[in-house]
Design a protein around this motif. Structure first.
Motif, short mmCIF file in Angstrom:
data_model
loop_
_atom_site.label_atom_id
_atom_site.label_comp_id
_atom_site.label_asym_id
_atom_site.label_seq_id
_atom_site.Cartn_x
_atom_site.Cartn_y
_atom_site.Cartn_z
N GLN A 1 -44.80 -14.07 4.67
CA GLN A 1 -44.14 -13.90 5.95
C GLN A 1 -42.76 -13.35 5.67
N THR B 1 -39.34 -11.77 7.02
CA THR B 1 -38.59 -11.85 8.27
C THR B 1 -37.21 -11.25 8.07
N ILE C 1 -37.18 -11.31 13.02
CA ILE C 1 -38.46 -10.66 13.33
C ILE C 1 -39.30 -10.60 12.08
N GLY C 2 -40.52 -11.11 12.18
CA GLY C 2 -41.42 -11.09 11.03
C GLY C 2 -42.87 -11.07 11.48
N SER C 3 -43.76 -11.19 10.50
CA SER C 3 -45.20 -11.16 10.77
C SER C 3 -45.85 -12.43 10.25
N GLN D 1 -46.92 -5.86 7.65
CA GLN D 1 -45.63 -6.53 7.77
C GLN D 1 -44.68 -5.73 8.68
N THR E 1 -34.23 -9.62 19.75
CA THR E 1 -33.26 -10.04 18.75
C THR E 1 -31.96 -9.29 19.01
N SER F 1 -39.79 -17.86 14.96
CA SER F 1 -39.97 -18.51 13.68
C SER F 1 -38.97 -17.98 12.64
N ALA G 1 -35.67 -18.00 12.36
CA ALA G 1 -34.66 -17.16 13.00
C ALA G 1 -33.37 -17.95 13.20
#
Length: 828
Positions: free
Chosen positions: A103, A105, A109-111, A120, A642, A706, A708
């Motif tokens: 993951q 980020t 912002i992430g996957s 990603q 964001t 998540s 963040a």
């Protein structure tokens, strides 16, 4: 002979027409001075990047970028993607055992890590080639020239789009003169031995060669596995369906490796660079990497538990420590189980190979470049997939799985870049990429067996087989126009056309679970899922840049980006679902917003001070979750935003050569702005918001994303001085701060990671001409435990949507503990 692994830089590419290449460059010419005066001067060096395919200093390019030089990579021991986070605090990496494997980020912002089909949002680009798969974190870094972290959407210059940012990595090229290096190191916590070196020399006046290799092996590990023997009891479906007792049989599962990950790694890279004329350059790079660890989920820690202080599976205490509780697959079952080791021990074996050819022809007014890349990787593992083993006496019993997945991709990129003396210039390019992922997984759970099963499947509960073939074509361009000598307008667009053809089936299911897992020959005709997905997108961007003086720049940018939808190859075709195709497919992710920046070099080139403000909206942010009512993984999409401000500085005072003070402070608010029917987290009660759609959904609009944190920052100091005429001494001390954040993407308060500070330091002594060096490098010296991602503990929690709900145990992706490395380097 076993071939091991270490810490490689993933694949290959060219170095000249590479995106975002940062390098040290001398300051602009000043009045001649003697050497002594130059030594007294100190001050900042320029950093050269090619983030827009033009050589520009980092202070001249209108992009928010953190550049990491080869020297910083060595002194800070940046040997993996994860270790970049110490230098770029807005960047986070969560290492996962299955799914995509990571993951990543950036700016909140992430996957999700749980779906292998998700590319990603933070792309990794190695020597000009795009690597969008999370397994790139299994690659090691070595023999690097530079690393750059570009923040925010990137649509034009990095192969495919990246909606959150890009990590651009450039490996070292052959040198003009012969150069040889050998380095040996030992890390005390993991008992890791590391050896690496390179040989670089010209073969002819126009052809250079570089060969680099690295090997490392751990006799210990970072984490302790504290587990006892557990029992796995299964019943034979043949007996049960015949009306019998099932002949219950109990198997013993011994503890997994006591110290993990016990990594062994080998990697190598060869580079040929040919410059037949001063206009033409061809660079060919090829690499190979193999790594093996003794537990695929070695960093999964039950740091918070839903019923209080102890695990709901095994009764061990939950806590924020570098401790796990996992068991091997029973050896008598593993002996015939697909892709399991014969003794049942857990493992993860990763192999990759790649090659990149980069051609650049530089005419007076036009530069033509070509990047051709092929990449392949294979990942196999046996996982204790409840991540905290508990015996059959505790309910459903333990879960293990094995997996074999492969990825291959071919890409070709062409670019034309003008170099006119006038106010107008442009860049045009195209990209073609063809990919294929193959995926097979075998799950052992539920306490069932089948003595009549095909060979190798007696203890398999359910098996999955899937593939996705992808094809991408893109054209892109940018025009720049100098309205005034100090004012430049740039505008560009990328058009992308992508097709993905996918297949999924469950070729074997134990007869006792056919009511849960849909068989490929199910009478309802839904046992084989095929999907053809076609996506198109236009991603424009525009930037206005003003340079009132050579040392000041102000820019404003409008940016968009796009990441394709896809197919979850590791999902589940659940018998409870009436639309398995919808469960396995997901939509594209898009980003749009604005950024303004101020860059300055002040105090007679002693201070670099930059400020960036940004505001980006994400539409259809891809969020993966397990839908319990239909027993299926699904990738949902939500809208998010964001926005924030980043301030960074570097101070190198004149008259104190070798001193460098640097730091940053960043504010970022990353939240869902439209997620009205988000899934409830396990054990969430109606009073906690799980009160929509029959108490199975919640409204997460306005909730933090998540991983963040609102506040992040770093502060460091480095100093290097001469000792006599033959030696030099240097040290660095660097700290990183993160505010608190939710590790869960679904608002689970139990997942919250509290604020933390980490401290790194290093000291080095060696020859003035860098011929040899002895270094000691310490990371996370305060031994701070924190997590960078989380999953709900399988088979824990319950009563979701009821007043009696019990939250699931939180299994966090732990990071590395305190490490201390001693290194000796010798150049020849």
């Amino acid at each position: 002979m076993r071939i091991p692994k270490s810490v490689l830089l993933v694949s290959t590419a060219l170095t000249m027409a590479t995106p975002a290449m940062a390098q040290e460059a001398p300051a602009p010419a000043v009045a001649p001075q003697d050497d002594a005066a130059q030594q007294q001067q100190g001050g900042l060096n320029d950093i050269i990047v090619t983030a827009r395919k033009r050589q520009e200093t980092v202070q001249d390019v209108p992009v928010a970028v953190t550049a990491i030089s080869a020297e910083q990579i060595a002194t800070r021991d940046v040997t993996s993607v994860e270790k970049i986070t110490a230098i770029a605090p807005q960047f986070s990496v969560g290492r996962a055992s299955n799914g995509s494997g990571a993951q990543l980020t950036l700016r909140g912002i992430g996957s999700s890590s749980t779906s292998i089909g998700i590319e990603q949002s933070v792309a990794v680009v190695v020597d000009g080639a795009y690597y969008g798969q999370g397994r790139v974190i299994n690659e090691g870094f070595f023999d690097l020239a530079r690393v750059e972290v570009l923040k925010g959407p990137q649509a034009l210059f990095f192969g495919k789009n990246a909606t959150a940012g890009v990590i651009s990595i450039t490996s070292a090229d052959p040198t003009a003169a012969p150069e040889f290096m050998l380095k040996g190191g030992y890390e005390f916590r993991s008992q890791q031995y590391r050896v690496e070196g390179y040989a670089s020399f010209p073969l002819t006046e126009t052809l250079g060669f570089r060969l680099a290799a690295r090997y490392s092996k751990m006799d210990g590990g970072y984490y302790r596995n504290v587990a006892d023997d557990i029992n796995y009891t299964e019943v034979d479906s043949v007996s049960v369906l015949a009306g019998g007792t099932g002949n219950p049989t109990t198997h013993v599962a011994t503890p997994a490796a006591r110290k993990a990950p016990g990594e062994e790694e080998f990697l190598t890279r060869a580079t040929l660079k040919w410059e037949p004329t001063d206009r033409l350059t061809a660079t060919l790079k090829g690499s190979f990497d193999q790594s093996t660890v003794n537990n695929s989920s070695w960093n999964y820690v039950a740091y918070r538990c839903g019923n209080g202080e102890t695990s709901q599976l095994n009764g061990y205490a939950c806590g924020k420590d570098f401790v796990t509780h996992q068991n091997n697959m029973p050896a008598d079952i593993a002996a015939t189980y697909p892709y399991a080791k014969k003794d049942g021990s857990l493992y993860n074996k990763y192999r990759s190979a790649g090659g990149t050819l980069n051609l650049t022809y530089d005419a007076d007014e036009l530069q033509l470049s070509s990047v051709t890349n092929y990449q392949w990787n294979n990942n196999r593992w046996t996982c204790a997939c409840d991540f905290q083993s508990g015996g059959s006496e505790n309910g459903i019993g333990p879960t293990w799985a094995t997996e074999n997945s492969s990825w291959k991709a071919f890409s070709q990129e062409l670019r034309a870049l003008t170099q006119f003396d006038g106010p107008f210039n442009f860049m045009l390019g195209m990209l073609y990429q063809k990919t294929r992922r193959d995926f097979d997984q075998f799950v052992l759970t539920g306490g069932v067996s089948n003595s009549a099963a095909p060979a190798g499947y007696e203890y398999v509960t359910t098996a999955k087989s899937s593939f996705t073939k992808g094809e991408t074509m893109a054209v892109f361009g940018q025009a720049t126009y100098k309205i005034l000598p100090s004012l430049e307008l740039a505008g560009g667009v990328r058009y992308t056309d992508e097709t993905k053809n996918s297949f999924f089936t469950q070729p074997y299911n134990n007869p006792l679970v056919l009511g849960i897992f849909r068989d490929q020959n199910d009478p309802d005709g839904l046992g084989v899922v095929t999907a053809r997905q076609h996506f198109t997108n236009w991603s424009p961007e525009a930037t206005l840049t003003w340079k009132p003086t050579p040392d000041l720049m102000v820019y404003g940018a409008y940016k968009t980006a796009y990441k394709s939808g896809g197919f979850s190859n590791g999902g589940i075709n659940s018998k409870f679902s009436t639309d398995p195709t919808a469960d396995l497919t997901f939509d594209p992710e898009k980003a749009e917003g604005f950024e303004i920046g101020f860059k300055s070099t002040l105090l007679d080139r002693q201070l670099r001070f930059n400020v960036t403000a940004f505001n980006y909206k994400y539409k259809n942010l891809q969020v993966d979750f397990f839908n319990s009512p239909i027993f299926a993984f699904q990738t949902l999409t939500a809208d998010a935003r964001t926005k924030g401000v980043e301030v960074e500085f570097e101070f190198a005072p004149n008259g104190v050569p070798g001193l460098d003070v640097h730091g940053s402070i960043n504010y970022d608010e990353a939240r869902y702005i439209d997620f009205p029917l988000a899934p409830c987290f396990a054990g969430q009660t109606p009073a906690e918001g799980c009160n929509l759609q029959g108490n199975s959904r919640q409204d997460l609009t306005g909730t933090q994303l998540s991983v963040a944190p609102k506040w992040t920052g770093n502060l460091g100091i480095g100093y290097e001085m001469s000792v006599g005429s033959a030696y030099k001494l240097g040290f660095n001390v660097d700290s990183k701060y993160s505010g608190s954040y939710l590790a869960s993407g679904f608002g689970n308060p139990l997942s919250r990671q509290s604020k933390y500070v980490t401290l790194d330091a290093g000291i080095r002594f060696g020859a003035e001409d860098s011929n040899w060096q002895l270094a000691v490098i310490g990371k996370n010296l305060t031994n701070r435990f924190y997590v960078t991602g989380v999953v709900d503990g399988p088979s824990t929690g319950g009563g979701t949507g009821t007043p009696a709900g019990v939250k699931a145990d939180q299994l966090g992706f732990g990071t590395l503990p305190r490490t201390v490395m001693v290194e000796v380097t010798k150049k020849f």
